[in-house]
Motif scaffolding. Structure first.
Motif, PDB file in Angstrom:
ATOM      1  N   VAL A 105       0.852  -1.395   0.060  1.00 56.79           N
ATOM      2  CA  VAL A 105       0.045  -0.186   0.166  1.00 56.79           C
ATOM      3  C   VAL A 105       0.743   1.174  -0.215  1.00 56.79           C
ATOM      4  O   VAL A 105       1.874   1.427   0.665  1.00 56.79           O
ATOM      5  N   ALA A 130      -1.281  -0.498  -4.053  1.00 57.35           N
ATOM      6  CA  ALA A 130      -2.693   0.279  -3.782  1.00 57.35           C
ATOM      7  C   ALA A 130      -2.395   1.603  -3.030  1.00 57.35           C
ATOM      8  O   ALA A 130      -1.422   1.990  -2.335  1.00 57.35           O
ATOM      9  N   ASP A 131      -3.621   2.161  -3.417  1.00 59.38           N
ATOM     10  CA  ASP A 131      -3.701   3.705  -2.446  1.00 59.38           C
ATOM     11  C   ASP A 131      -4.641   3.100  -1.486  1.00 59.38           C
ATOM     12  O   ASP A 131      -5.243   1.950  -1.306  1.00 59.38           O
ATOM     13  N   GLN A 142      -7.119   4.099   0.317  1.00 65.24           N
ATOM     14  CA  GLN A 142      -8.615   4.413   0.110  1.00 65.24           C
ATOM     15  C   GLN A 142      -8.914   2.860  -0.391  1.00 65.24           C
ATOM     16  O   GLN A 142     -10.153   2.736   0.152  1.00 65.24           O
ATOM     17  N   GLU A 143      -8.303   2.365  -1.321  1.00 62.75           N
ATOM     18  CA  GLU A 143      -8.763   1.166  -1.946  1.00 62.75           C
ATOM     19  C   GLU A 143      -8.780   0.026  -0.804  1.00 62.75           C
ATOM     20  O   GLU A 143      -9.739  -0.806  -0.734  1.00 62.75           O
ATOM     21  N   ASP A 174     -12.098   1.035   1.563  1.00 62.84           N
ATOM     22  CA  ASP A 174     -13.516   0.609   0.732  1.00 62.84           C
ATOM     23  C   ASP A 174     -13.584  -0.875   1.069  1.00 62.84           C
ATOM     24  O   ASP A 174     -14.851  -1.131   1.169  1.00 62.84           O
ATOM     25  N   ALA A 175     -12.572  -1.734   1.103  1.00 66.49           N
ATOM     26  CA  ALA A 175     -12.780  -3.072   1.592  1.00 66.49           C
ATOM     27  C   ALA A 175     -13.222  -3.154   2.929  1.00 66.49           C
ATOM     28  O   ALA A 175     -14.110  -3.990   3.287  1.00 66.49           O
ATOM     29  N   VAL A 221      -7.099  -8.053  -1.409  1.00 69.90           N
ATOM     30  CA  VAL A 221      -7.331  -6.785  -2.157  1.00 69.90           C
ATOM     31  C   VAL A 221      -5.804  -6.347  -2.642  1.00 69.90           C
ATOM     32  O   VAL A 221      -5.198  -5.391  -1.730  1.00 69.90           O
ATOM     33  N   GLY A 231      -4.164  -6.111  -6.083  1.00 69.22           N
ATOM     34  CA  GLY A 231      -3.795  -6.023  -7.352  1.00 69.22           C
ATOM     35  C   GLY A 231      -3.196  -7.367  -8.132  1.00 69.22           C
ATOM     36  O   GLY A 231      -2.528  -7.189  -8.905  1.00 69.22           O
TER      37      GLY A 231
END
Length: 253
Positions: free
Chosen positions: A192, A219-220, A222-223, A226-227, A246, A248
């Motif tokens: 991240v 990842a950002d 925020q991604e 969101d999960a 999560v 990628g």
């Protein structure tokens, strides 16, 4: 600000930075009253202030997840006057950086540190979160794991062992507390993009880390948040005991 989680409360360990901070911001934006916990008061205050600036409700509590009484106190602060704890987001952890060693050469003190913070810290947090959730008859726990929760990573014996252990705790607790209306899940996050990720790493090292993710990037925060929100929400009401990648595509290899 939508009030999708109005009237709910959450405890977020490691809430001063990275995934924990972003998860706190995301839940607060939906009306949840969040308590962020961690060892560094300055970053916790930053998170609380950022939430307040957007009209959300938050507080902080200093907490060392390796200290059982400290964890028990943090849970009580999160319960507060509401008398409930809807969500436990267990994000506190350390990675060991890039000090790669083959298993037989892995420093015992580093192994012990990984287990104490990443695994035992998650266990202690769950212990007190689940007691409250069992008493009230509902709740959702989300443990922040890693790609190293589900695949081996050369040179990271301690971190990989601890994160695999988090998945075992998640699955066992899901079975233990499903009949009580409590869901327990984890997120197997890829790398991240937080301020600490690139610190001290060469461009070549970062390029190799990014290349390990088939989507061609990391990842950002925020991604991941969101999960977290999804696993706390009614949209995942039939989901428990999972390690949700999560990442990628990191663990698809």
């Amino acid at each position: 600000m939508t009030q999708r989680f109005e009237g709910t409360t959450a405890l977020i360990t490691g809430g001063g930075t990275g995934i924990g901070r972003q998860s706190a911001l995301a839940l607060a934006a939906l009306g949840c009253t969040v308590t962020v916990a961690g060892r560094t008061v300055a970053t916790l205050k930053d998170t609380v202030e950022a939430i307040a600036e957007t009209g959300g409700a938050a507080r902080y509590v200093e907490c060392d997840v390796t200290d059982e009484q400290s964890v028990a106190n943090a849970v009580q602060v999160a319960i507060g006057d509401f008398g409930r704890l809807d969500f436990g987001i267990n994000s506190a952890g350390v990675s060991g950086g890039d000090n790669l060693r083959k298993t037989a050469d892995y420093p015992t003190e580093m192994f012990d540190r990984m287990i104490a913070i990443d695994l035992r810290g998650t266990f202690l947090s769950m212990k007190y979160e689940l007691r409250q959730m069992q008493a009230q008859g509902f709740g959702s726990v989300v443990n922040i794991g890693s790609g190293a929760s589900v695949v081996g990573v050369p040179g990271f014996a301690g971190y990989t062992a601890a994160k695999h252990g988090v998945i075992g705790l998640t699955r066992t607790a899901a079975l233990d507390y499903g009949p009580d209306g409590i869901r327990v899940n984890s997120i197997a996050a890829g790398l991240v993009n937080t301020p600490l990720i690139a610190a001290g790493r060469s461009p070549e090292t970062m390029a190799a880390r990014i290349a390990a993710h088939p989507l061609g990037r990391i990842a950002d925060p925020q991604e991941i948040a969101d999960a977290v929100v999804w696993l706390c929400s009614a949209q995942s009401s039939f989901v428990t005991g999972v390690a949700l990648p999560v990442d990628g595509g990191y663990t698809a290899r």
